[in-house]
Write a protein that holds these residues in place. Structure first.
Motif, mmCIF file in Angstrom:
data_model
loop_
_atom_site.group_PDB
_atom_site.id
_atom_site.type_symbol
_atom_site.label_atom_id
_atom_site.label_comp_id
_atom_site.label_asym_id
_atom_site.label_seq_id
_atom_site.Cartn_x
_atom_site.Cartn_y
_atom_site.Cartn_z
ATOM 1 N N ASN A 50 -20.283 0.653 5.340
ATOM 2 C CA ASN A 50 -19.733 1.334 6.512
ATOM 3 C C ASN A 50 -18.269 0.984 6.768
ATOM 4 O O ASN A 50 -17.658 1.568 7.659
ATOM 5 C CB ASN A 50 -20.569 1.019 7.754
ATOM 6 N N LEU A 53 -17.414 0.492 10.394
ATOM 7 C CA LEU A 53 -17.807 1.487 11.398
ATOM 8 C C LEU A 53 -19.118 1.089 12.055
ATOM 9 O O LEU A 53 -20.003 0.527 11.413
ATOM 10 C CB LEU A 53 -17.991 2.866 10.756
ATOM 11 N N THR A 54 -19.247 1.425 13.328
ATOM 12 C CA THR A 54 -20.530 1.267 14.000
ATOM 13 C C THR A 54 -21.460 2.366 13.502
ATOM 14 O O THR A 54 -21.019 3.338 12.868
ATOM 15 C CB THR A 54 -20.379 1.399 15.527
ATOM 16 N N GLU A 57 -20.291 5.676 14.932
ATOM 17 C CA GLU A 57 -19.099 6.204 14.252
ATOM 18 C C GLU A 57 -19.462 6.767 12.878
ATOM 19 O O GLU A 57 -18.967 7.824 12.482
ATOM 20 C CB GLU A 57 -18.046 5.102 14.116
ATOM 21 N N SER A 60 -21.119 10.099 13.256
ATOM 22 C CA SER A 60 -20.109 11.117 13.526
ATOM 23 C C SER A 60 -19.446 11.569 12.226
ATOM 24 O O SER A 60 -19.273 12.761 11.983
ATOM 25 C CB SER A 60 -19.061 10.562 14.493
ATOM 26 N N LEU A 61 -19.096 10.619 11.393
ATOM 27 C CA LEU A 61 -18.469 10.929 10.108
ATOM 28 C C LEU A 61 -19.412 11.750 9.232
ATOM 29 O O LEU A 61 -19.002 12.740 8.623
ATOM 30 C CB LEU A 61 -18.077 9.629 9.406
ATOM 31 N N GLY A 77 -26.263 7.054 10.272
ATOM 32 C CA GLY A 77 -25.203 6.091 10.542
ATOM 33 C C GLY A 77 -25.057 5.020 9.478
ATOM 34 O O GLY A 77 -24.391 4.016 9.691
ATOM 35 N N ARG A 140 -11.746 3.843 10.969
ATOM 36 C CA ARG A 140 -12.364 3.979 12.303
ATOM 37 C C ARG A 140 -11.689 5.124 13.069
ATOM 38 O O ARG A 140 -12.361 5.915 13.728
ATOM 39 C CB ARG A 140 -12.251 2.666 13.068
ATOM 40 N N ARG A 141 -10.363 5.233 12.974
ATOM 41 C CA ARG A 141 -9.668 6.351 13.636
ATOM 42 C C ARG A 141 -10.165 7.679 13.077
ATOM 43 O O ARG A 141 -10.387 8.639 13.824
ATOM 44 C CB ARG A 141 -8.150 6.222 13.462
ATOM 45 N N ALA A 143 -13.131 8.341 11.786
ATOM 46 C CA ALA A 143 -14.491 8.594 12.275
ATOM 47 C C ALA A 143 -14.486 9.039 13.734
ATOM 48 O O ALA A 143 -15.301 9.868 14.136
ATOM 49 C CB ALA A 143 -15.346 7.339 12.117
ATOM 50 N N ASN A 144 -13.563 8.514 14.516
ATOM 51 C CA ASN A 144 -13.527 8.844 15.941
ATOM 52 C C ASN A 144 -12.834 10.171 16.231
ATOM 53 O O ASN A 144 -12.998 10.723 17.316
ATOM 54 C CB ASN A 144 -12.872 7.708 16.730
#
Length: 146
Positions: A50, A53-54, A57, A60-61, A77, A140-141, A143-144
């Motif tokens: 990951n 990433l959580t 997140e 979402s990806l 996830g 992370r950006r 994924a968000n």
């Protein structure tokens, strides 16, 4: 003559018993050929990478982004082999990934990801194939935003 016959019968009997014992010992010592119950292909481990990433997140990806590149797995996830295969398809198309679409997150995958993150998600580090803190922050950006 009787003594010679008796000696010959005794020698023959001893030889037969010895031969039988050796044959039995040879077969007892031999191990039967064993066949594997399952191959490595049957139970290949699923690597989850990951990159910081959580679960939310990564979901979402998977849902908003990787579906467009052939991801058909569960929205769990967990960025496993199939998630990374989809990512590699994207990276091959536009960002210089030249490896096989195998879902393994190696240096080539990370370098191509870094090029992508540099273009779109404010990654400012080196294109070195190491998923360090800057790479993870830009990922992370990504994924968000997606």
């Amino acid at each position: 003559m009787q003594a010679v016959t008796r000696a010959l019968v005794t020698v023959t009997t001893v030889a037969a018993i010895a031969a039988g014992s050796l044959a039995a010992a040879g077969s007892a010592a031999a191990t039967p050929e064993q066949k594997p119950v399952a191959s490595a292909e049957t139970f290949a481990p699923l690597a989850v990478v990951n990159l910081g990433l959580t679960t939310a997140e990564a979901k979402s990806l998977q849902g908003k982004f990787l579906r467009a590149w052939g991801y058909t797995g569960a929205m769990d996830g967990q960025l496993g082999t199939n998630s990374w295969k989809a990512m590699q398809r994207l990276l091959r198309e536009n960002w210089g990934y030249t490896g096989s679409i195998d879902g393994m997150v190696g240096t080539g995958t990370v370098k191509a990801l870094q090029r992508y993150l540099k273009a779109w998600y404010r990654y400012t580090g080196a294109i070195d194939g190491i998923a360090g803190p800057e790479t993870r922050a830009a990922f992370r950006r990504m994924a968000n935003v997606t």
